[in-house]
Design a protein around this motif. Structure first.
Motif, PDB file in Angstrom:
ATOM      1  N   GLU A   1       0.809  -1.227   0.000  1.00 40.40           N
ATOM      2  CA  GLU A   1       0.000   0.000   0.000  1.00 40.40           C
ATOM      3  C   GLU A   1       0.832   1.261   0.000  1.00 40.40           C
ATOM      4  N   TYR A   2       1.955   1.251   0.739  1.00 38.46           N
ATOM      5  CA  TYR A   2       2.733   2.482   0.899  1.00 38.46           C
ATOM      6  C   TYR A   2       4.044   2.483   0.121  1.00 38.46           C
ATOM      7  N   GLY A   3       4.312   1.400  -0.576  1.00 37.80           N
ATOM      8  CA  GLY A   3       5.546   1.345  -1.351  1.00 37.80           C
ATOM      9  C   GLY A   3       6.786   1.148  -0.507  1.00 37.80           C
ATOM     10  N   TYR A   4       6.622   0.550   0.695  1.00 45.26           N
ATOM     11  CA  TYR A   4       7.769   0.305   1.560  1.00 45.26           C
ATOM     12  C   TYR A   4       8.533  -0.940   1.104  1.00 45.26           C
ATOM     13  N   ASP A   5       9.775  -1.037   1.567  1.00 45.74           N
ATOM     14  CA  ASP A   5      10.561  -2.262   1.431  1.00 45.74           C
ATOM     15  C   ASP A   5      11.015  -2.624   2.833  1.00 45.74           C
ATOM     16  N   ILE A   6      10.369  -3.597   3.441  1.00 44.62           N
ATOM     17  CA  ILE A   6      10.591  -3.935   4.847  1.00 44.62           C
ATOM     18  C   ILE A   6      11.171  -5.337   4.953  1.00 44.62           C
ATOM     19  N   LYS A   7      12.279  -5.454   5.667  1.00 46.40           N
ATOM     20  CA  LYS A   7      12.869  -6.754   5.954  1.00 46.40           C
ATOM     21  C   LYS A   7      12.403  -7.201   7.341  1.00 46.40           C
ATOM     22  N   VAL A   8      12.190  -8.516   7.491  1.00 45.23           N
ATOM     23  CA  VAL A   8      11.635  -9.048   8.736  1.00 45.23           C
ATOM     24  C   VAL A   8      12.479 -10.215   9.238  1.00 45.23           C
ATOM     25  N   GLY A   9      12.814 -10.174  10.509  1.00 44.98           N
ATOM     26  CA  GLY A   9      13.512 -11.279  11.156  1.00 44.98           C
ATOM     27  C   GLY A   9      12.947 -11.495  12.543  1.00 44.98           C
ATOM     28  N   MET A  10      12.915 -12.758  12.979  1.00 40.86           N
ATOM     29  CA  MET A  10      12.323 -13.039  14.294  1.00 40.86           C
ATOM     30  C   MET A  10      12.886 -14.328  14.874  1.00 40.86           C
ATOM     31  N   VAL A  11      12.668 -14.494  16.173  1.00 40.95           N
ATOM     32  CA  VAL A  11      12.930 -15.753  16.854  1.00 40.95           C
ATOM     33  C   VAL A  11      11.614 -16.514  16.918  1.00 40.95           C
ATOM     34  N   ASP A  12      11.590 -17.711  16.359  1.00 40.75           N
ATOM     35  CA  ASP A  12      10.336 -18.476  16.323  1.00 40.75           C
ATOM     36  C   ASP A  12      10.661 -19.961  16.200  1.00 40.75           C
ATOM     37  N   CYS A  13      10.135 -20.632  15.193  1.00 41.85           N
ATOM     38  CA  CYS A  13      10.273 -22.074  15.058  1.00 41.85           C
ATOM     39  C   CYS A  13      10.262 -22.443  13.571  1.00 41.85           C
ATOM     40  N   PHE A  14      10.824 -23.587  13.253  1.00 41.34           N
ATOM     41  CA  PHE A  14      10.853 -24.062  11.866  1.00 41.34           C
ATOM     42  C   PHE A  14       9.540 -24.782  11.561  1.00 41.34           C
ATOM     43  N   THR A  15       8.519 -23.986  11.223  1.00 40.99           N
ATOM     44  CA  THR A  15       7.163 -24.482  11.028  1.00 40.99           C
ATOM     45  C   THR A  15       6.750 -24.418   9.565  1.00 40.99           C
ATOM     46  N   ASP A  16       5.630 -25.064   9.257  1.00 47.14           N
ATOM     47  CA  ASP A  16       5.065 -25.001   7.909  1.00 47.14           C
ATOM     48  C   ASP A  16       4.750 -23.566   7.516  1.00 47.14           C
ATOM     49  N   GLN A  17       4.202 -22.813   8.468  1.00 47.20           N
ATOM     50  CA  GLN A  17       3.836 -21.428   8.185  1.00 47.20           C
ATOM     51  C   GLN A  17       5.064 -20.604   7.804  1.00 47.20           C
ATOM     52  N   ASN A  18       6.142 -20.755   8.556  1.00 52.07           N
ATOM     53  CA  ASN A  18       7.349 -19.992   8.249  1.00 52.07           C
ATOM     54  C   ASN A  18       8.016 -20.478   6.965  1.00 52.07           C
ATOM     55  N   TYR A  19       7.838 -21.744   6.646  1.00 49.83           N
ATOM     56  CA  TYR A  19       8.294 -22.236   5.334  1.00 49.83           C
ATOM     57  C   TYR A  19       7.595 -21.454   4.217  1.00 49.83           C
ATOM     58  N   ALA A  20       6.301 -21.253   4.382  1.00 48.33           N
ATOM     59  CA  ALA A  20       5.560 -20.496   3.364  1.00 48.33           C
ATOM     60  C   ALA A  20       6.057 -19.054   3.293  1.00 48.33           C
ATOM     61  N   PHE A  21       6.310 -18.432   4.437  1.00 46.43           N
ATOM     62  CA  PHE A  21       6.771 -17.037   4.442  1.00 46.43           C
ATOM     63  C   PHE A  21       8.122 -16.895   3.752  1.00 46.43           C
ATOM     64  N   PHE A  22       9.013 -17.843   3.966  1.00 48.65           N
ATOM     65  CA  PHE A  22      10.321 -17.771   3.326  1.00 48.65           C
ATOM     66  C   PHE A  22      10.230 -18.010   1.823  1.00 48.65           C
ATOM     67  N   ASN A  23       9.289 -18.814   1.396  1.00 48.03           N
ATOM     68  CA  ASN A  23       9.231 -19.229  -0.001  1.00 48.03           C
ATOM     69  C   ASN A  23       8.183 -18.477  -0.817  1.00 48.03           C
ATOM     70  N   GLU A  24       7.445 -17.566  -0.178  1.00 52.91           N
ATOM     71  CA  GLU A  24       6.525 -16.692  -0.897  1.00 52.91           C
ATOM     72  C   GLU A  24       7.125 -15.295  -0.942  1.00 52.91           C
ATOM     73  N   THR A  25       6.774 -14.526  -1.954  1.00 54.08           N
ATOM     74  CA  THR A  25       7.363 -13.192  -2.110  1.00 54.08           C
ATOM     75  C   THR A  25       6.376 -12.093  -1.756  1.00 54.08           C
ATOM     76  N   ASP A  26       6.936 -10.947  -1.339  1.00 56.38           N
ATOM     77  CA  ASP A  26       6.120  -9.778  -1.029  1.00 56.38           C
ATOM     78  C   ASP A  26       5.995  -8.886  -2.268  1.00 56.38           C
ATOM     79  N   ALA A  27       5.496  -7.682  -2.088  1.00 51.92           N
ATOM     80  CA  ALA A  27       5.250  -6.776  -3.211  1.00 51.92           C
ATOM     81  C   ALA A  27       6.533  -6.381  -3.927  1.00 51.92           C
ATOM     82  N   ASN A  28       7.681  -6.521  -3.236  1.00 55.41           N
ATOM     83  CA  ASN A  28       8.963  -6.151  -3.824  1.00 55.41           C
ATOM     84  C   ASN A  28       9.700  -7.339  -4.442  1.00 55.41           C
ATOM     85  N   GLY A  29       9.043  -8.505  -4.414  1.00 52.62           N
ATOM     86  CA  GLY A  29       9.679  -9.692  -4.970  1.00 52.62           C
ATOM     87  C   GLY A  29      10.645 -10.366  -4.022  1.00 52.62           C
ATOM     88  N   ASP A  30      10.693  -9.915  -2.753  1.00 53.66           N
ATOM     89  CA  ASP A  30      11.556 -10.531  -1.753  1.00 53.66           C
ATOM     90  C   ASP A  30      10.757 -11.541  -0.927  1.00 53.66           C
TER      91      ASP A  30
END
Length: 408
Positions: free
Chosen positions: A282-311
């Motif tokens: 919506e705002y044309g931002y480029d935001i990088k995200v990092g967190m402490v969590d777990c190696f889950t199916d959901q996070n697999y999807a987040f790593f392998n899907e791209t955002d509006a910037n192709g990252d």
């Protein structure tokens, strides 16, 4: 939360079959084998307290408990139905377990341990911290409670290193050299030792990498309990964003209004990533995200899907895997079988056993570790390995063997 007979019985047969094989190898008598089978047939019920039962790390742990250990060892797990946000909440859950006749609880809440343990002692309920860290000071105050089995989790050094590594991974993606960080600190300011140490690691590494000049010590900054933009002495912006998140919308709102380029979190913010991606679009931002969590199916999807910037939607993860909680189950089963005193530390206190994190700085690293995480049930803490350190099955099992098993 009772397990159906269709699930319990196959697990029981599996467990008895494996035990019978081990008994034959050890030369034990048929009578001893039958005695173990009879005790196992009664089954166990173990309480499990988590901050948020909908959290994906909690779900990964639950999958391992229920779908692997529950079947293999005829065990039912009793979870809190609602979030636990206070000591009173966890005590209420302990009371609920007591009324249900449950004699032990595997907890993933380190913040309230001093409040909860006296209640467990009153009810004769065993308590083990399944994957977490408490401070040396807190440990000294609670170690002699006979119903406190101990803690299993990262060392204090590993907790701080997790924060440092996360900060380093995200800073490496800062091409401008003047990023704007939203640092989500969770319970850092209200007694969560894990979040505090990770936050100290994050702030220490950012200070080192950017040459920042804070106007307070990192320990003081980690104790902040209100959203605060801190002084850095440079054009790098850092905003402390404390507190446990209800649904992630708080982070989404902050990102939409603050034009942050980095979101770095000492706890899971998986439920905020969709909002972060929406703000980028919506705002044309480029935001990088990092967190402490777990190696889950959901996070697999987040790593392998791209955002509006192709990252990738998620850029860095420091985390655990579902089977890491196996040793806490062993500790509780040994206590249930009457052997709690055999697994105290060398001084007779509650044990402190250590495991570490996995680190993924990009999609390739995450995918490699994720592939290992979904196969760890058998190659990390398998039922067969557990029987070697469960005194019900192996009369030679002792604390040294359990420590080696937990920390391998």
């Amino acid at each position: 939360m009772k397990r159906s007979a269709a699930i319990i019985i196959p697990g029981l047969l599996l467990c008895i079959g494996m035990f019978a094989g081990m008994s034959a190898q050890a030369g034990e008598s048929t009578e001893e084998t039958l005695s173990a089978q009879e005790e196992l047939a009664a089954g166990y019920t173990i309480g499990v307290s988590v901050y948020d039962p909908e959290d994906w790390e909690a779900i990964a742990f639950r999958d391992y408990f229920e779908n692997y250990l529950g079947s293999a060892f005829n065990t039912t797990f009793y979870y809190n139905a609602e979030r636990i946000d206070t000591a009173e909440d966890e005590i209420e859950f302990v009371e609920e377990l007591h009324e249900a006749g449950v004699k032990g609880i595997i907890s993933f809440l380190s913040t309230y341990i001093e409040d909860v343990l006296p209640v467990c002692e009153e009810y004769g309920m065993y308590y083990v911290l399944g994957s977490g860290t408490i401070s040396d000071e807190v440990y000294e105050r609670v170690k002699d409670n006979p119903y406190f089995l101990g803690t299993i989790g990262p060392t204090t050094e590993d907790e701080q290193t997790a924060g440092e590594t996360l900060a380093k991974n995200l800073a490496a993606l800062d091409e401008s050299g003047s990023a704007s960080y939203l640092v989500v600190t969770g319970g850092s300011g209200i007694g969560n030792e894990m979040h505090r140490l990770r936050t100290i690691g994050i702030l220490t590494k950012l200070q080192e990498l950017y040459g920042l000049a804070y106007d307070q010590s990192v320990e003081e900054l980690a104790a902040i309990t209100e959203t605060t933009e801190i002084e850095t002495g440079t054009n790098v912006r850092i905003t402390i964003f404390p507190g446990y998140l209800a649904d992630g919308s708080e982070v989404g709102e902050a990102v939409a209004g603050g034009e942050y380029t980095m979101v770095i979190s000492a706890m899971t913010i998986a439920n905020a990533i969709t909002d972060i991606c929406s703000a980028e679009a919506e705002y044309g931002y480029d935001i990088k995200v990092g967190m402490v969590d777990c190696f889950t199916d959901q996070n697999y999807a987040f790593f392998n899907e791209t955002d509006a910037n192709g990252d990738s939607k998620l850029n860095s993860l420091i985390g655990k895997y579902g089977a890491i909680v196996g040793p806490s189950f062993v500790a509780m089963c040994n206590a249930y079988a009457g052997y709690a005193d055999d697994f105290r530390d060398e001084d007779g206190g509650a044990f402190r056993l250590y495991q570490t994190y996995w680190y993924a700085a990009d999609t390739d690293e995450f995918n490699e570790l994720y592939a290992q995480s979904i196969s760890t049930y058998e190659n990390t803490y398998s039922a067969t390995d557990m029987m070697q350190v469960l005194k019900l099955y192996n009369e030679d099992a002792d604390y040294a063997a359990f420590q080696e098993f937990a920390e391998k």
